[in-house]
Design a protein around this motif. Structure first.
Motif, short mmCIF file in Angstrom:
data_model
loop_
_atom_site.label_atom_id
_atom_site.label_comp_id
_atom_site.label_asym_id
_atom_site.label_seq_id
_atom_site.Cartn_x
_atom_site.Cartn_y
_atom_site.Cartn_z
N LEU A 1 0.39 -1.09 0.00
CA LEU A 1 -0.07 -0.33 0.25
C LEU A 1 0.53 1.14 0.27
CD1 LEU A 1 -3.05 1.71 -0.25
CD2 LEU A 1 -2.50 0.84 2.65
N THR A 2 1.74 1.32 0.62
CA THR A 2 3.23 2.47 0.92
C THR A 2 3.05 2.22 -0.35
OG1 THR A 2 3.71 1.98 3.04
CG2 THR A 2 5.66 3.54 1.31
N ALA A 3 3.58 1.94 -1.74
CA ALA A 3 4.22 1.86 -2.61
C ALA A 3 3.35 2.28 -3.35
CB ALA A 3 4.56 0.25 -3.52
N ALA A 4 1.36 1.69 -3.64
CA ALA A 4 0.45 2.04 -4.74
C ALA A 4 0.18 4.11 -3.81
CB ALA A 4 -0.64 1.74 -3.71
N VAL A 5 0.23 4.39 -2.49
CA VAL A 5 0.20 5.74 -2.03
C VAL A 5 1.81 6.64 -2.34
CG1 VAL A 5 0.43 7.17 -0.11
CG2 VAL A 5 -0.90 5.12 0.36
N GLU A 6 2.71 6.40 -2.90
CA GLU A 6 3.95 6.68 -3.52
C GLU A 6 4.06 6.53 -5.28
OE1 GLU A 6 5.87 8.64 -1.68
OE2 GLU A 6 5.36 7.91 0.33
N LEU A 7 3.03 6.14 -5.43
CA LEU A 7 2.56 6.79 -7.19
C LEU A 7 1.29 7.27 -7.23
CD1 LEU A 7 3.38 2.69 -8.21
CD2 LEU A 7 4.70 4.94 -9.01
N ILE A 8 1.03 7.14 -6.73
CA ILE A 8 -0.33 8.09 -6.37
C ILE A 8 -0.60 9.50 -6.80
CG2 ILE A 8 -3.24 7.82 -6.38
CD1 ILE A 8 -3.14 5.06 -6.73
N ARG A 9 -0.25 9.70 -5.26
CA ARG A 9 -0.36 11.03 -4.46
C ARG A 9 -0.16 12.07 -5.17
NH1 ARG A 9 0.78 10.13 1.21
NH2 ARG A 9 -1.96 9.66 1.64
N PRO A 10 1.90 11.85 -5.76
CA PRO A 10 2.45 13.18 -6.87
C PRO A 10 1.25 13.18 -7.21
CG PRO A 10 3.68 10.92 -6.02
CD PRO A 10 2.45 10.50 -5.38
N LEU A 11 -0.08 12.38 -8.86
CA LEU A 11 -0.31 12.63 -9.81
C LEU A 11 -1.51 13.48 -9.51
CD1 LEU A 11 -0.43 9.24 -11.90
CD2 LEU A 11 1.15 10.59 -11.82
N PHE A 12 -1.90 13.62 -7.59
CA PHE A 12 -2.59 14.59 -7.02
C PHE A 12 -1.88 15.27 -8.00
CE2 PHE A 12 -5.98 10.52 -6.60
CZ PHE A 12 -6.53 11.12 -6.40
N LEU A 13 -1.41 15.70 -7.31
CA LEU A 13 -0.92 16.79 -7.56
C LEU A 13 0.60 17.46 -8.76
CD1 LEU A 13 1.48 16.44 -3.97
CD2 LEU A 13 -0.53 17.28 -4.14
N GLY A 14 -0.11 16.63 -9.58
CA GLY A 14 0.50 17.56 -10.74
C GLY A 14 1.93 17.20 -10.62
N GLN A 15 2.54 15.93 -10.13
CA GLN A 15 3.72 15.98 -10.15
C GLN A 15 4.41 14.04 -11.13
OE1 GLN A 15 5.21 16.93 -6.42
NE2 GLN A 15 4.38 18.72 -6.53
N TRP A 16 4.97 13.82 -11.26
CA TRP A 16 5.67 12.77 -11.52
C TRP A 16 6.81 12.57 -10.35
CZ3 TRP A 16 3.81 10.98 -15.39
CH2 TRP A 16 4.15 11.29 -16.68
N PRO A 17 5.60 10.96 -9.81
CA PRO A 17 6.25 10.17 -8.71
C PRO A 17 7.39 10.12 -8.58
CG PRO A 17 4.52 8.52 -9.52
CD PRO A 17 5.50 10.10 -10.41
N ALA A 18 8.61 10.29 -7.36
CA ALA A 18 9.49 10.03 -7.52
C ALA A 18 9.77 8.38 -6.96
CB ALA A 18 10.63 10.63 -5.79
N GLN A 19 11.23 8.11 -7.01
CA GLN A 19 11.16 6.81 -6.99
C GLN A 19 10.35 5.56 -8.07
OE1 GLN A 19 12.35 6.34 -3.23
NE2 GLN A 19 14.72 6.45 -3.85
#
Length: 281
Positions: free
Chosen positions: A234-252
């Motif tokens: 779930l951490t991997a999922a949140v780290e991938l999806i949260r930046p997209l809500f902010l208009g950013q590309w996920p780090a790592q």
């Protein structure tokens, strides 16, 4: 007299029989009618099913996002101030995908497998167990994606985020559904009754929700828990999806994507092996 070199399969040592259980999945297109069968049955109960899956995450979003969010205001995320409602929404949509896939792959799949004996009836046709388990995994992931898409639509209607990168969220949520459906099918294969699923929710799902950065930044976790959190699906999922809500590309992003894919492949393989063992016994 029986030849000494001939051994009945039932007398083979467990170590000799084990590779058959762990053989690679043998999937054919015969999974598709099983998936379609689940879809046709679900259509009759679609409305109460959707209400049950959508009401709780939306209530959580409104209560915590607007209520607690009014007190917190913003949270610090990677050195930037993020409105708490956006922080929570991006995490809760991942949590919703996890919960929806888990419920379907546990309670509904167990009912079809053990209570109603639907799987036995299906396998009277030329359909392998591998196809049935694969169809159940995809069906749980589909329900998870459908539920998450509706919740995401409500978030858009509320104006929580309008980033065009949200188009990438849906395929990622589909992957999240696959991962947690596969993990849940492991417990489905081990369960003797519905009560067994309490272990899954109490010892795995609930800690995962609180350790994966859904409700608060993971930076506040102690060192050991932060290390554990880093490798939770779930951490991997949140780290991938949260930046997209902010208009950013996920780090790592590739690392987090690899974690999800790794969990999905490994969990499905283990679930299939345990299900084969259950039906063999």
């Amino acid at each position: 007299m029986t030849d000494a070199t001939t051994t009945s399969p039932r007398t083979l040592p467990a170590l000799t029989r084990q590779p058959a259980l762990l053989r690679p999945p043998q999937i054919s297109w015969r999974w598709l009618p099983v998936f379609r069968r689940n879809l046709l049955v679900w259509r009759k109960l679609a409305v109460p099913s959707l209400v049950g899956n959508i009401a709780e995450p939306l209530i959580t979003l409104v209560a915590f996002g607007y209520g607690l969010g009014a007190l917190i205001g913003e949270v610090q995320l990677s050195g930037s101030a993020v409105p708490y409602i956006v922080f929570l929404a991006s995490g809760s949509v991942c949590m919703s995908a996890m919960n929806a896939a888990s419920f379907e792959a546990l309670y509904s799949a167990f009912s079809r497998m053990n209570v109603q004996r639907t799987w036995d009836g299906i396998m009277n046709a030329p359909v392998r167990l591998d196809d049935v388990v694969f169809a159940e995994m995809l069906w749980a992931a589909f329900k998870s994606l459908f539920t998450s898409a509706v919740i995401l639509g409500v978030m858009l209607a509320l104006g929580i985020s309008h980033s065009p990168m949200l188009l990438l969220v849906l395929p990622l949520l589909g992957l999240v559904g696959i991962v947690f459906a596969s993990i849940a099918l492991i417990f489905n294969a081990l369960a003797k009754g519905y009560d067994f699923f309490t272990y899954y929710f109490s010892l795995f799902l609930t800690p995962t929700m609180f350790l994966s950065g859904v409700f608060f930044p993971r930076d506040q976790l102690p060192g050991v828990l932060r290390t554990v959190s880093d490798w939770l699906p779930l951490t991997a999922a949140v780290e991938l999806i949260r930046p997209l809500f902010l208009g950013q590309w996920p780090a790592q992003g590739l690392q987090h994507l690899a974690v999800l894919v790794g969990y999905g492949v490994a969990a499905f393989w283990v679930a299939l092996a345990l299900t084969r063992r259950r039906f063999r016994n």
